[in-house]
Structure formats: C-alpha cells, structure tokens
Design a protein around this motif. Sequence first.
Motif, PDB file in Angstrom:
ATOM      1  N   PRO A  61      -5.914   6.247  -5.708  1.00 36.92           N
ATOM      2  CA  PRO A  61      -5.964   5.477  -6.849  1.00 36.92           C
ATOM      3  C   PRO A  61      -6.629   3.924  -6.314  1.00 36.92           C
ATOM      4  O   PRO A  61      -6.744   3.835  -5.242  1.00 36.92           O
ATOM      5  N   PRO A  62      -7.235   3.211  -7.231  1.00 36.28           N
ATOM      6  CA  PRO A  62      -7.918   2.045  -6.774  1.00 36.28           C
ATOM      7  C   PRO A  62      -6.988   1.112  -5.770  1.00 36.28           C
ATOM      8  O   PRO A  62      -5.720   0.910  -5.998  1.00 36.28           O
ATOM      9  N   LEU A  63      -7.631   0.081  -5.131  1.00 32.24           N
ATOM     10  CA  LEU A  63      -6.958  -0.710  -4.384  1.00 32.24           C
ATOM     11  C   LEU A  63      -7.189  -2.105  -4.909  1.00 32.24           C
ATOM     12  O   LEU A  63      -8.466  -2.398  -5.570  1.00 32.24           O
ATOM     13  N   ASN A  64      -6.465  -3.079  -4.595  1.00 29.66           N
ATOM     14  CA  ASN A  64      -6.602  -4.478  -4.993  1.00 29.66           C
ATOM     15  C   ASN A  64      -7.191  -5.406  -3.745  1.00 29.66           C
ATOM     16  O   ASN A  64      -6.540  -4.967  -2.851  1.00 29.66           O
ATOM     17  N   TRP A  65      -8.242  -5.747  -3.860  1.00 31.97           N
ATOM     18  CA  TRP A  65      -8.826  -6.614  -2.523  1.00 31.97           C
ATOM     19  C   TRP A  65      -9.354  -8.096  -3.110  1.00 31.97           C
ATOM     20  O   TRP A  65      -9.795  -8.189  -4.306  1.00 31.97           O
ATOM     21  N   VAL A  66      -9.624  -8.576  -2.107  1.00 26.96           N
ATOM     22  CA  VAL A  66     -10.539  -9.982  -1.840  1.00 26.96           C
ATOM     23  C   VAL A  66     -11.377 -10.085  -0.855  1.00 26.96           C
ATOM     24  O   VAL A  66     -11.401  -9.655   0.218  1.00 26.96           O
ATOM     25  N   HIS A  67     -12.380 -10.947  -1.154  1.00 29.15           N
ATOM     26  CA  HIS A  67     -13.467 -11.385  -0.120  1.00 29.15           C
ATOM     27  C   HIS A  67     -12.886 -12.483   0.801  1.00 29.15           C
ATOM     28  O   HIS A  67     -12.103 -13.143   0.225  1.00 29.15           O
ATOM     29  N   TYR A  68     -13.139 -12.598   2.067  1.00 30.89           N
ATOM     30  CA  TYR A  68     -12.674 -13.740   2.737  1.00 30.89           C
ATOM     31  C   TYR A  68     -13.659 -13.882   3.971  1.00 30.89           C
ATOM     32  O   TYR A  68     -14.020 -12.898   4.581  1.00 30.89           O
TER      33      TYR A  68
END
Length: 207
Positions: A61-68
């Motif tokens: 299942p999909p992951l929640n993520w952010v650039h940094y």
Amino acid sequence: MKKTLRFSLAAILAMMVAGCSIPGTPWGEQEEKHVVSKISLQEAAEKADTIMLDTISSVQPPLNWVHYAPTESGCGNYTVDGKKTGAATRRAAVTTIVSEERRGNLLGVLERLWRKRGYEITGTNPSKETPAIFARTPEEFRMSVKVGAKGQFFFSLATPCFTESEVAPPKTEANGTPFEGPKVPAPSVHSDFWSATTPIPSTSPAL
C-alpha cells in the motif's frame, strides 16, 4: 587512478560513465565517479527526481512522504569541455508510521523493486536499530534507504558529476504535507497495513 567505463541504458542520458567524487554521499569519500556527458546538472537532478518518485510510488500500500533538503556540490577540478561540474542530491522522508514489525518487510519490498529495475545493490546495514540498503543505477546514480529515529524511512539519491547549472527544487509531487524549516516532520500518518503491529500476512500484495 583506476577507471571503469560503462554504457548508459537510459536514452535521455546518452552517457558513458568512468571514474568523480559524489559529494555529500556516504560512499563519496572512498569512491570517485566521473561522467562523460553534456547534459546539465538540472537535467540530472530531474532524472534523480524521476527515480525517487518511481521508487516510492511503486510501494503498495502507498506511503505518505515529503521532499526535504535537496543539495548541490561541486566536483573539484573535474570538467566537461572546460566547464565546471557538480552533483545533486535529492532526499525524501516517509511520514507514514511504519511499525517495528513491518520495517523489515518494507526494506525487502524496496530491495526487490530496485533489483527488478536493474539497479545493483551495493551494500546493506543489517543493524536492528538503523538498517539501510545502498544501490546504484546503471548510469551511476547512487541511492540509499535508511531507517532512522522512530522507524522513519529516509531516501537519498545522488547524481554523478555533470556540467554545473542552476538547479531548481524537485517538481515531482509528494503526497505529504509540505513543511518549512530544517526539521523533517516525524511519522504521523497511520496506515492500516504499514502501521500494524501484527505479523504480515503471507498473501499480502506488498510481498
């Protein structure tokens, strides 16, 4: 200095790889990678963004993520047609809560994905607290996934050395909430699958 020569499989790069250091990466102090290519560092960074997005978005299942913290560094005296060169590093952090029981499963999913893409697994850290996997593409883009505090997954992807240019922030769209400041938000997004503390089902699509 011993040099190796590899032919790129990606038409967009159309490059040959030989020996320049990749600044800002764990392997940069021990290994040098030069790239014989006339594409700009911006184009290389966009390629890195594509690889990063493909890696994270392929997890189900999909992951929640952010650039940094995207960064660029110079490559010393190495030049292409007399022009200075540099390398770019793109980073992403997963904000999905990945339970201790399922971190090893997620690492396994990522390793199999990279192998399927034809990437070489160059090393692993089997530490129970801070495990990691290191890999590289046929074009010598270097990547890693590491598990940090609170079981948070961090991705890093560094380009080889290309002709210096202005480099824009990643344009690929992360699905996490954007944030300001140097501190990456801790995992806070619950996943019925990745956050579960029960043994992973053998029939799971993530396997």
